[in-house]
Design a protein around this motif. Sequence first.
Motif, PDB file in Angstrom:
ATOM      1  N   UNK A  17      -7.559  -1.160  -2.770  1.00 29.46           N
ATOM      2  CA  UNK A  17      -6.755  -1.506  -1.588  1.00 29.46           C
ATOM      3  C   UNK A  17      -6.617  -0.320  -0.636  1.00 29.46           C
ATOM      4  N   UNK A  18      -7.721   0.380  -0.420  1.00 27.10           N
ATOM      5  CA  UNK A  18      -7.703   1.555   0.443  1.00 27.10           C
ATOM      6  C   UNK A  18      -7.536   1.188   1.916  1.00 27.10           C
ATOM      7  N   UNK A  19      -7.799  -0.072   2.265  1.00 25.64           N
ATOM      8  CA  UNK A  19      -7.579  -0.508   3.645  1.00 25.64           C
ATOM      9  C   UNK A  19      -6.096  -0.519   4.003  1.00 25.64           C
ATOM     10  N   UNK A  20      -5.212  -0.503   2.996  1.00 29.63           N
ATOM     11  CA  UNK A  20      -3.765  -0.506   3.234  1.00 29.63           C
ATOM     12  C   UNK A  20      -3.172   0.908   3.160  1.00 29.63           C
ATOM     13  N   UNK A  21      -4.014   1.895   2.981  1.00 30.90           N
ATOM     14  CA  UNK A  21      -3.511   3.268   2.811  1.00 30.90           C
ATOM     15  C   UNK A  21      -3.044   3.853   4.143  1.00 30.90           C
ATOM     16  N   UNK A  22      -2.140   4.825   4.049  1.00 31.43           N
ATOM     17  CA  UNK A  22      -1.663   5.512   5.246  1.00 31.43           C
ATOM     18  C   UNK A  22      -2.163   6.953   5.286  1.00 31.43           C
ATOM     19  N   UNK A  23      -3.230   7.220   4.557  1.00 26.83           N
ATOM     20  CA  UNK A  23      -3.871   8.540   4.542  1.00 26.83           C
ATOM     21  C   UNK A  23      -5.353   8.357   4.872  1.00 26.83           C
ATOM     22  N   UNK A  24      -6.039   9.452   5.128  1.00 26.02           N
ATOM     23  CA  UNK A  24      -7.434   9.395   5.545  1.00 26.02           C
ATOM     24  C   UNK A  24      -8.335   8.977   4.392  1.00 26.02           C
ATOM     25  N   UNK A  25      -9.175   7.966   4.657  1.00 31.97           N
ATOM     26  CA  UNK A  25     -10.130   7.456   3.675  1.00 31.97           C
ATOM     27  C   UNK A  25     -11.453   7.231   4.401  1.00 31.97           C
ATOM     28  N   UNK A  26     -12.554   7.623   3.753  1.00 31.99           N
ATOM     29  CA  UNK A  26     -13.876   7.377   4.327  1.00 31.99           C
ATOM     30  C   UNK A  26     -14.731   6.636   3.305  1.00 31.99           C
ATOM     31  N   UNK A  27     -15.332   5.540   3.736  1.00 31.52           N
ATOM     32  CA  UNK A  27     -16.301   4.803   2.924  1.00 31.52           C
ATOM     33  C   UNK A  27     -17.660   5.036   3.568  1.00 31.52           C
ATOM     34  N   UNK A  28     -18.529   5.705   2.849  1.00 27.57           N
ATOM     35  CA  UNK A  28     -19.875   5.986   3.345  1.00 27.57           C
ATOM     36  C   UNK A  28     -20.827   5.103   2.546  1.00 27.57           C
TER      37      UNK A  28
END
Length: 142
Positions: free
Chosen positions: A29-40
Amino acid sequence: MLYIDSISKGIVIDHISPGRGFRIFQYLELDKSDFTVALIMNAPSKKQGRKDVIKIENNIDLDLRVLGIIDPTVTVNIIRNEKIVEKIKLSPPEKVEGVIKCKNPRCVTSTEKNVTQSFSLLDKEELSYKCDYCDHIFNWEV
């Protein structure tokens, strides 16, 4: 060329088989995070040809067992001060509780509320698990 900055602290989920990165991203559920996330996705890889990578600029509690089910080739790197301080190589867990749901409608886990779903590994290559209650086979779709 695409350039993604290094992270100062957090987690890098590396060596994800191409196409499975999005599944891990959704599960965590990283789409709901409030911190920086990168999907490469489909990044070049010397070992695999292509791979997916997820960079999480935060320390989060990960259920590594689940990552080992979704993609047993994954490596989890713990980052502090822009350096890898721990490298965790995953494999499918022998036993999984509360992660996979039994699809057998007659299973006790489907009819009773307070029964924890429990599965045992049958085949590492096929990523198949057997329900400990009704012997229903669960194959993780690749």
